[in-house]
Scaffold this motif. Sequence first.
Motif, PDB file in Angstrom:
ATOM      1  N   UNK A 133     -18.694  -0.668  15.289  1.00 36.79           N
ATOM      2  CA  UNK A 133     -18.744  -2.121  15.138  1.00 36.79           C
ATOM      3  C   UNK A 133     -19.846  -2.479  14.139  1.00 36.79           C
ATOM      4  N   UNK A 134     -19.518  -2.918  12.932  1.00 33.34           N
ATOM      5  CA  UNK A 134     -18.199  -3.284  12.403  1.00 33.34           C
ATOM      6  C   UNK A 134     -17.337  -2.074  12.032  1.00 33.34           C
ATOM      7  N   UNK A 135     -16.034  -2.351  11.827  1.00 33.87           N
ATOM      8  CA  UNK A 135     -15.036  -1.299  11.648  1.00 33.87           C
ATOM      9  C   UNK A 135     -14.116  -1.645  10.474  1.00 33.87           C
ATOM     10  N   UNK A 136     -13.482  -0.607   9.916  1.00 35.90           N
ATOM     11  CA  UNK A 136     -12.476  -0.781   8.870  1.00 35.90           C
ATOM     12  C   UNK A 136     -11.356  -1.686   9.373  1.00 35.90           C
ATOM     13  N   UNK A 137     -11.077  -2.742   8.622  1.00 32.69           N
ATOM     14  CA  UNK A 137     -10.144  -3.776   9.076  1.00 32.69           C
ATOM     15  C   UNK A 137      -8.746  -3.258   9.367  1.00 32.69           C
ATOM     16  N   UNK A 138      -8.201  -2.439   8.497  1.00 30.63           N
ATOM     17  CA  UNK A 138      -6.819  -2.001   8.693  1.00 30.63           C
ATOM     18  C   UNK A 138      -6.676  -1.135   9.934  1.00 30.63           C
ATOM     19  N   UNK A 139      -7.753  -0.434  10.321  1.00 32.55           N
ATOM     20  CA  UNK A 139      -7.695   0.332  11.563  1.00 32.55           C
ATOM     21  C   UNK A 139      -7.517  -0.604  12.751  1.00 32.55           C
ATOM     22  N   UNK A 140      -8.208  -1.736  12.722  1.00 31.82           N
ATOM     23  CA  UNK A 140      -8.048  -2.702  13.800  1.00 31.82           C
ATOM     24  C   UNK A 140      -6.608  -3.211  13.858  1.00 31.82           C
ATOM     25  N   UNK A 141      -5.989  -3.413  12.689  1.00 35.26           N
ATOM     26  CA  UNK A 141      -4.582  -3.827  12.663  1.00 35.26           C
ATOM     27  C   UNK A 141      -3.687  -2.755  13.281  1.00 35.26           C
ATOM     28  N   UNK A 142      -3.908  -1.510  12.908  1.00 34.44           N
ATOM     29  CA  UNK A 142      -3.078  -0.409  13.412  1.00 34.44           C
ATOM     30  C   UNK A 142      -3.178  -0.306  14.927  1.00 34.44           C
ATOM     31  N   UNK A 143      -4.388  -0.383  15.459  1.00 30.48           N
ATOM     32  CA  UNK A 143      -4.568  -0.251  16.904  1.00 30.48           C
ATOM     33  C   UNK A 143      -3.986  -1.458  17.635  1.00 30.48           C
ATOM     34  N   UNK A 144      -4.026  -2.627  16.995  1.00 32.11           N
ATOM     35  CA  UNK A 144      -3.401  -3.803  17.595  1.00 32.11           C
ATOM     36  C   UNK A 144      -1.894  -3.616  17.698  1.00 32.11           C
ATOM     37  N   UNK A 145      -1.268  -3.135  16.634  1.00 32.30           N
ATOM     38  CA  UNK A 145       0.176  -2.889  16.661  1.00 32.30           C
ATOM     39  C   UNK A 145       0.545  -1.857  17.723  1.00 32.30           C
ATOM     40  N   UNK A 146      -0.345  -0.889  17.956  1.00 29.90           N
ATOM     41  CA  UNK A 146      -0.073   0.140  18.957  1.00 29.90           C
ATOM     42  C   UNK A 146      -0.254  -0.371  20.379  1.00 29.90           C
ATOM     43  N   UNK A 147      -0.813  -1.588  20.538  1.00 28.76           N
ATOM     44  CA  UNK A 147      -1.039  -2.134  21.865  1.00 28.76           C
ATOM     45  C   UNK A 147      -2.265  -1.578  22.551  1.00 28.76           C
ATOM     46  N   UNK A 148      -3.149  -0.949  21.780  1.00 31.01           N
ATOM     47  CA  UNK A 148      -4.360  -0.373  22.353  1.00 31.01           C
ATOM     48  C   UNK A 148      -5.380  -1.460  22.675  1.00 31.01           C
ATOM     49  N   UNK A 149      -6.268  -1.142  23.578  1.00 30.30           N
ATOM     50  CA  UNK A 149      -7.418  -2.006  23.857  1.00 30.30           C
ATOM     51  C   UNK A 149      -8.602  -1.463  23.076  1.00 30.30           C
ATOM     52  N   UNK A 363     -16.525 -11.973   3.696  1.00 32.68           N
ATOM     53  CA  UNK A 363     -17.365 -12.217   4.879  1.00 32.68           C
ATOM     54  C   UNK A 363     -17.269 -11.048   5.850  1.00 32.68           C
ATOM     55  N   UNK A 364     -18.384 -10.739   6.489  1.00 32.78           N
ATOM     56  CA  UNK A 364     -18.396  -9.581   7.365  1.00 32.78           C
ATOM     57  C   UNK A 364     -17.788  -9.807   8.730  1.00 32.78           C
ATOM     58  N   UNK A 365     -17.659 -11.060   9.152  1.00 40.13           N
ATOM     59  CA  UNK A 365     -17.235 -11.346  10.523  1.00 40.13           C
ATOM     60  C   UNK A 365     -15.917 -10.681  10.923  1.00 40.13           C
ATOM     61  N   UNK A 366     -14.859 -10.658  10.068  1.00 40.33           N
ATOM     62  CA  UNK A 366     -13.589 -10.085  10.524  1.00 40.33           C
ATOM     63  C   UNK A 366     -13.645  -8.584  10.827  1.00 40.33           C
ATOM     64  N   UNK A 367     -14.680  -7.890  10.352  1.00 39.54           N
ATOM     65  CA  UNK A 367     -14.764  -6.447  10.567  1.00 39.54           C
ATOM     66  C   UNK A 367     -15.230  -6.090  11.980  1.00 39.54           C
ATOM     67  N   UNK A 368     -15.687  -7.064  12.737  1.00 41.08           N
ATOM     68  CA  UNK A 368     -16.247  -6.782  14.055  1.00 41.08           C
ATOM     69  C   UNK A 368     -15.166  -6.813  15.121  1.00 41.08           C
ATOM     70  N   UNK A 369     -15.147  -5.770  15.966  1.00 40.74           N
ATOM     71  CA  UNK A 369     -14.285  -5.774  17.142  1.00 40.74           C
ATOM     72  C   UNK A 369     -14.959  -6.490  18.295  1.00 40.74           C
ATOM     73  N   UNK A 370     -16.294  -6.551  18.269  1.00 42.33           N
ATOM     74  CA  UNK A 370     -17.062  -7.305  19.248  1.00 42.33           C
ATOM     75  C   UNK A 370     -17.479  -8.638  18.670  1.00 42.33           C
ATOM     76  N   UNK A 371     -18.488  -9.274  19.248  1.00 40.72           N
ATOM     77  CA  UNK A 371     -18.964 -10.549  18.707  1.00 40.72           C
ATOM     78  C   UNK A 371     -19.388 -10.392  17.252  1.00 40.72           C
ATOM     79  N   UNK A 372     -18.895 -11.242  16.346  1.00 36.89           N
ATOM     80  CA  UNK A 372     -19.169 -11.065  14.915  1.00 36.89           C
ATOM     81  C   UNK A 372     -20.548 -11.570  14.524  1.00 36.89           C
TER      82      UNK A 372
END
Length: 408
Positions: A133-149, A363-372
């Motif tokens: 945290x922060x993390x690569x944005x597209x990884x967050x997209x991939x894990x969202x599509x997979x239904x992961x928490x 902006x850096x905020x979208x890269x955070x999986x936790x509070x930005x």
Amino acid sequence: MPDAIVGRATAPVPGLAARAARTGSSPVRDILALTARPEVISFAGGLPAPELFDTEGLAAAFQHVLAEDPLRALQYSTSEGSPALRAAVAARTTVRGLATDADDLLVTTGSQQGLTLLATALLEPGDVVLVEDPCYLAALQIFSFAGARVVPVPTDDEGLDPVALDEITARERPKLLYVVPTFQNPTGRTLSAERRAAVAEVAARRGLWIAEDDPYGELRFEGEPVPWVASFPGAEDRTALLGSFSKVMAPGLRLGSLRAPAALRRACVIAKQAADLHTSTVDQAAAARYLAVSDLDAHLGRVRDAYRERRNALVDGLAAALPEGSRWNRPAGGMFVWATLPEGYDATALLPEVVRHDVAYVPGAPFFAGPPDPTAVRLSFVTHSPEEIREGLDRLRKALDGAGRRHG
């Protein structure tokens, strides 16, 4: 009867899958669309400098494979990938410190696809994935599509915190940890050998997979390389290593690689068969030819020299461009600088005013999986020349001076 059918009210079409509704567009891609005007000096996208592409060498490689064996180059191929390309990647991986055979590798349509294949092969809906945290944005997209928490792991100026990783792993029982340990996107940070060893130890003791993403490792400007997490004791049988030609050869080729333990690799091959059958045959053939006859290391030396100069221009100019009290790092390689503005600034709210001055950042905020962190900014230094970077920083200074504070 036909008239009655025509007059009947039609039912609405079914809605989109929940995964499509919960997964948003990449803010980086959206910003790139907004800043596509040629007069904009953009620090937003991680776009390799096109003038540094070896266009002659790549053109010659394509010409060769199309002239010498066009029927093979234009035909369907195996899902695992070209034996010649896998052998070349294996040799480069071995030289860099991780003994690898061609059969250990799967060629992917960019390393992005490799991560998607891993998510398909490993993750059930509801499975926990840990990310920096922060993390690569597209990884967050991939894990969202997979239904992961997705659960964030805290970081500091040295990268992921292994003590926090251990505590969170014990609590959350994750299946996968995703890391970019070398010149991380978005922060440019590099995890030390000591922290990598600790990550490997936690993964082995607690029982989880590691996805180690390494698109930037060969873009080191200074200092000694740090071994891959995959090479540390405890990580050998549980790490999938993602590689990419996008940053070292050309992103338009869309070529990457996945090195993984046999059972996981076989599952990813099946997932790839379902996704696209195989990666472009002609692109693989051209890349293999290029690696056989060209000196990629010499080319990378020229790229690194240029990027080092561009990093210096950006980092050395930030003191004058950013408000007093801002902080930033000086990465030893890669493509990105991570900066934070003083408390009270909101980088997202400031962006429209910045773009009006024909300059841009992410902006850096979208890269955070936790509070930005609303004050965070990612700045890429590779796309523009040092002169353009200095002009862009001057525009950024004027934009921030004119906008004043934005309280978020």
